[in-house]
Enzyme design. Structure first.
Site, mmCIF file in Angstrom:
data_model
loop_
_atom_site.group_PDB
_atom_site.id
_atom_site.type_symbol
_atom_site.label_atom_id
_atom_site.label_comp_id
_atom_site.label_asym_id
_atom_site.label_seq_id
_atom_site.Cartn_x
_atom_site.Cartn_y
_atom_site.Cartn_z
ATOM 1 N N VAL A 111 0.809 -1.219 0.000
ATOM 2 C CA VAL A 111 0.000 0.000 0.000
ATOM 3 C C VAL A 111 0.844 1.271 0.000
ATOM 4 O O VAL A 111 0.308 2.365 -0.124
ATOM 5 C CB VAL A 111 -0.982 0.050 1.196
ATOM 6 C CG1 VAL A 111 -1.971 -1.087 1.137
ATOM 7 C CG2 VAL A 111 -0.242 0.085 2.531
ATOM 8 N N LYS A 112 2.164 1.130 0.132
ATOM 9 C CA LYS A 112 3.025 2.307 0.133
ATOM 10 C C LYS A 112 3.249 2.794 -1.300
ATOM 11 O O LYS A 112 2.804 2.197 -2.271
ATOM 12 C CB LYS A 112 4.358 1.989 0.809
ATOM 13 C CG LYS A 112 4.246 1.553 2.260
ATOM 14 C CD LYS A 112 3.642 2.639 3.133
ATOM 15 C CE LYS A 112 3.867 2.416 4.625
ATOM 16 N NZ LYS A 112 3.382 1.138 5.139
ATOM 17 N N THR A 113 3.981 3.901 -1.440
ATOM 18 C CA THR A 113 4.141 4.533 -2.744
ATOM 19 C C THR A 113 4.837 3.625 -3.743
ATOM 20 O O THR A 113 4.472 3.577 -4.914
ATOM 21 C CB THR A 113 4.897 5.861 -2.598
ATOM 22 O OG1 THR A 113 4.158 6.712 -1.702
ATOM 23 C CG2 THR A 113 5.047 6.555 -3.938
#
Length: 388
Positions: A188-190
């Protein structure tokens, strides 16, 4: 035709990412190979740091950074209560004691004033301070670093939400205001590695220490051996470490994703700007989380502040109703001081105000503009509000 479910966050994988992983899968090294070294070099270029140390995940990054800075039994470290558990838990892994800091009620971020209050309550020397950059927005690190330096405390920036964020004078991870900065590459991170993490630092000795610790504390430096340095198989363990290595498979994915960071950041900013225009139209009880000046965040989360009580509803009811409409949301975060393993009964009014109102809305690169409008309309319907 049913509409797709919008989770609060998700990865964006393309053919280039798949090819990068496939290349490693058909190579000689699935782990401890050249892809990790290449990723570290690329990460140094992107962040502006002198050294990058890849590791298994963001939690491992926090643990390695604190261990590398010699946080030990009884050492006091300050952590904001609005963060993921790992920030505080990493202190405990080292035997340290956590003192929580309050946060600004509109941004959820540690401030110089909340840090000063926590330092006063600590009642002893503070070994390390762990500011958390929430949702992509950076704390005012110039002010925090100024106070930390006065006390001699070390700084580890928890930057797991903020890869790609620019602030006055540089980038998150460049080491300007800290001893080390930590990152996460959870899906879910960049950028995604499957699981993965990294630490940046400008301290060559700290970087070398963390590299040893991530691989069981092993040394292959023959000048340090206590045994026969002529034995070709010899490796020695002079300190306690862990298996926090990042496999080459994950490093290949992270490296491919890193090459798209600029495009990812641009799209996330565009989506956040659409939310910024849409939410105020729902009235005074719904607005974006507060913003600090002199920075350009790469938004990991889009956090709305909603006065549920004034609107005669609860966050639970709102989240459930949105889910029924195919919209996922999340809360970042339950204040850590209230969790059972800490049970700090102190008063943190800023965190209480922030927590009571925060709701993370869907934000990921694969969203279309119309998805933002769909979320805003659904939120208005659920709250019984009409756009102004």
């Amino acid at each position: 035709m049913s509409v797709r479910f919008l989770s609060y966050g998700r990865q964006a994988i393309d053919e280039a990412d798949i090819e990068a992983v496939t290349r490693v899968l058909t190579s000689d090294f699935l782990t401890t190979g050249p892809e990790v070294d290449a990723f570290e070099r690329d990460f140094e270029q992107v962040t502006g740091a002198k050294h990058a140390v890849a590791c298994a995940n963001g939690t491992a990054a926090l643990h390695l950074a604190l261990a590398g800075l010699d946080v030990e039994e009884g050492d006091v470290c300050i952590v904001p209560t609005i963060t993921f558990m790992a920030t505080a838990n990493a202190v405990r892994y080292c035997g340290g004691e956590v003192v929580f800091a309050d946060v600004d009620p509109d941004t959820g971020l540690m401030t110089r004033n909340t840090l000063a209050d926590a330092m006063a309550r600590a009642g002893s020397d503070v070994k390390a301070i762990l500011p958390v950059h929430l949702g992509g927005q950076s704390c005012d690190m110039a002010a925090i670093a100024d106070l930390a330096r006065e006390s001699g405390a070390r700084i580890v920036e928890d930057s797991c939400h903020a890869l790609g964020t620019q602030r006055s004078g540089g980038h998150i991870g460049d080491g300007k205001f800290c001893d080390a900065a930590t990152f996460s590459f959870h899906p879910v991170k960049t950028i995604a590695a499957g699981e993965g993490g990294a630490i940046t630092t400008n301290d060559a000795e700290l970087a070398e220490t963390m590299r040893r610790l991530r691989s069981h504390g092993v040394t292959r430096n023959r000048e340090e051996f206590i045994g026969d340095p002529q034995e070709p198989w010899r490796q020695e363990f002079h300190e306690l470490g862990w298996n926090y290595r990042l496999p080459d498979i994950n490093a290949a994915l992270a490296r491919s994703q890193l090459s798209k960071l600029g495009a990812f950041a641009t799209r996330r900013r565009e989506l956040a700007a659409l939310y910024d225009r849409a939410l105020p139209r729902l009235g005074e009880h719904v607005r974006p989380a507060g913003r600090l000046p002199e920075q350009t965040p790469c938004w990991h989360l889009y956090i709305a502040l909603i006065d549920f009580e004034a609107l005669g509803t609860t966050r639970t009811d709102v989240m459930n109703a949105l889910c029924e409409r195919g919209i996922g949301t999340q809360v970042h975060y339950i204040p850590v001081h209230s969790q059972k393993i800490y049970e700090d009964k102190g008063a943190y009014p800023g965190a209480a105000q922030y927590y009571a109102r925060c709701l993370s809305l869907p934000l990921f690169v694969g969203m279309e503009d119309q998805d933002v409008h769909r979320v805003a309309r659904a939120l208005g319907d659920v709250l019984g509000l009409k756009a102004l």
